[in-house]
Write an enzyme that holds these catalytic residues in place. Structure first.
Site, PDB file in Angstrom:
ATOM      1  N   TRP A  99       0.829  -1.203   0.000  1.00 16.31           N
ATOM      2  CA  TRP A  99       0.000   0.000   0.000  1.00 16.31           C
ATOM      3  C   TRP A  99       0.865   1.255   0.000  1.00 16.31           C
ATOM      4  O   TRP A  99       0.508   2.254  -0.645  1.00 16.31           O
ATOM      5  CB  TRP A  99      -0.963  -0.031   1.181  1.00 16.31           C
ATOM      6  CG  TRP A  99      -1.735  -1.313   1.208  1.00 16.31           C
ATOM      7  CD1 TRP A  99      -1.725  -2.284   2.166  1.00 16.31           C
ATOM      8  CD2 TRP A  99      -2.606  -1.806   0.174  1.00 16.31           C
ATOM      9  NE1 TRP A  99      -2.528  -3.337   1.808  1.00 16.31           N
ATOM     10  CE2 TRP A  99      -3.082  -3.071   0.593  1.00 16.31           C
ATOM     11  CE3 TRP A  99      -3.030  -1.306  -1.057  1.00 16.31           C
ATOM     12  CZ2 TRP A  99      -3.954  -3.834  -0.180  1.00 16.31           C
ATOM     13  CZ3 TRP A  99      -3.905  -2.064  -1.825  1.00 16.31           C
ATOM     14  CH2 TRP A  99      -4.354  -3.308  -1.382  1.00 16.31           C
ATOM     15  N   ASP A 166      -1.268   6.713   6.553  1.00 18.29           N
ATOM     16  CA  ASP A 166      -2.314   5.754   6.255  1.00 18.29           C
ATOM     17  C   ASP A 166      -2.410   4.830   7.464  1.00 18.29           C
ATOM     18  O   ASP A 166      -1.543   3.991   7.685  1.00 18.29           O
ATOM     19  CB  ASP A 166      -1.959   4.979   4.985  1.00 18.29           C
ATOM     20  CG  ASP A 166      -2.970   3.884   4.645  1.00 18.29           C
ATOM     21  OD1 ASP A 166      -3.909   3.669   5.433  1.00 18.29           O
ATOM     22  OD2 ASP A 166      -2.797   3.243   3.587  1.00 18.29           O
ATOM     23  N   LYS A 190     -11.362  -2.375   8.678  1.00 14.00           N
ATOM     24  CA  LYS A 190     -10.554  -3.141   9.625  1.00 14.00           C
ATOM     25  C   LYS A 190     -11.015  -2.913  11.066  1.00 14.00           C
ATOM     26  O   LYS A 190     -11.490  -3.817  11.719  1.00 14.00           O
ATOM     27  CB  LYS A 190      -9.069  -2.778   9.494  1.00 14.00           C
ATOM     28  CG  LYS A 190      -8.305  -3.598   8.473  1.00 14.00           C
ATOM     29  CD  LYS A 190      -8.344  -3.022   7.101  1.00 14.00           C
ATOM     30  CE  LYS A 190      -7.386  -3.775   6.170  1.00 14.00           C
ATOM     31  NZ  LYS A 190      -7.445  -3.299   4.791  1.00 14.00           N
TER      32      LYS A 190
END
Length: 355
Positions: A99, A166, A190
């Site tokens: 990511w 992030d 999540k």
């Protein structure tokens, strides 16, 4: 049979969140209507989004001068929105996984990107240290937790420039010094809500400085001004996020969540480290408490598939590792009870004894 859900995302949600969301799908706020069919501008839903934003500020102790936004597009949309809004000439990025790599790729469309360090040389199995953040960068971006490789930065780095992070897979698992950051973003699927909404915490004074025209929907100022109501927001995930935030407050806040997460991870890592059959894949100093990645030791490698089936027979789901790493991945998000970790550890010990 009770299921023990270790999926990396979309992942386990608390029973509190699921029940209250299910009830709202049938009858929201005693309106005789489903949350799926009401106006996002109704006073009932406006109260939901306002309370959710306020709880984010309360739980993370967000200082004045920051806005909480609820946006679409997932964390991946933020890979371009961040540089579009914040990158003037140069940004610094830390490359710690898939990511982070994707975020770097998008940022390069808007200006110079200085990759200050990377752990790609060892398949992202560690968090780089001893790197230098250039003082002339507009911001320093890092991915706090790497779900695929099981590494994590559980601290707010000291930096000569503002931070952007992030935090999709570990937000609300530890206290954060939000004042160090210009922007924090997190996909919900999540530790917060079903997929479909992204939480953004942005410093208001950091906006409007990029010196480029920005499309309306990609401009944070649009969403700050309209309080996340410029267009129809993802109503259902925001409602679920509110339930999760209320549940977190009931549990005692982020400090209590952190202690519970550390206990779960500590027990599982102890079981791995004391096993002859299983071994961890992440460097010990970089281990994530959200995503525990491990494999079979070489002499037992051919038994990995058998163990996945063995675990499934005991209600353990979602432990197959990402193809980039192989082996197993146990995601220990806030909603996962300690009981599920104990069931997994018992299965590991039983399987090892069997072989």
């Amino acid at each position: 049979m009770k299921k023990h859900n270790f999926y990396a995302g979309p992942s386990i949600l608390s029973e509190y969140t699921i029940k209250n969301t299910a009830d709202a799908v049938i009858n929201f706020a005693d309106m005789g209507l489903s949350i799926l069919e009401i106006s996002h501008r109704s006073k009932q839903f406006t109260a939901v989004i306002n309370e959710a934003s306020q709880l984010v500020k309360e739980l993370l102790q967000v200082p004045d001068g920051y806005s909480v936004l609820w946006l679409g597009g997932g964390a991946s949309m933020q890979f371009c929105m961040v540089p579009y809004n914040l990158l003037k000439k140069k940004a610094a990025y830390l490359q710690t996984g898939t990511w982070a790599t994707n975020a770097i790729k998008e940022a390069r469309l808007f200006g110079e990107v200085d990759v200050v360090a990377s752990s790609e040389d060892k398949n992202f199995s560690y968090i780089p240290r001893d790197y230098v953040i250039p003082a002339d960068a507009d911001y320093f971006h890092f991915t706090s937790n790497n779900t695929i490789y099981g590494t994590e930065m559980r601290f707010d780095p000291d930096s000569p420039v503002p931070l952007v992070a992030d935090m999709s897979s570990d937000i609300f698992s530890r206290p954060i010094d939000v004042s160090k950051y210009d922007l924090i973003y997190a996909g919900a699927q999540k530790n917060l809500a079903p997929a479909g909404v992204t939480l953004v915490i942005v410093k208001d004074s950091a906006l409007g400085q990029a010196g480029r025209p920005i499309p309306t929907m990609l401009n944070y100022q649009t969403h700050v001004k309209k309080e996340s109501m410029f267009n129809t927001p993802p109503v259902l995930p925001i409602f679920s996020a509110l339930q999760t935030l209320k549940y977190y407050k009931e549990l005692g806040g982020v400090d209590k969540l952190m202690l519970a997460d550390e206990e779960k991870a500590g027990r599982l890592y102890d079981a791995i480290d004391n096993s002859r059959m299983f071994e961890g894949t992440a460097e010990m100093e970089s281990r994530s408490i959200m995503n525990v990645c491990f494999v079979m030791s070489p002499e037992y490698k051919e038994l990995e598939g058998e163990f996945v089936d063995f675990a499934a027979e005991r209600g353990i789901v979602g432990i197959k590792g990402h193809r980039s790493v192989g082996g197993f991945r146990a995601s220990l998000y806030n909603a996962l009870p300690l009981e599920s970790v104990e069931v997994l550890i018992a299965a590991m010990k039983e399987f090892e004894k069997k072989h």
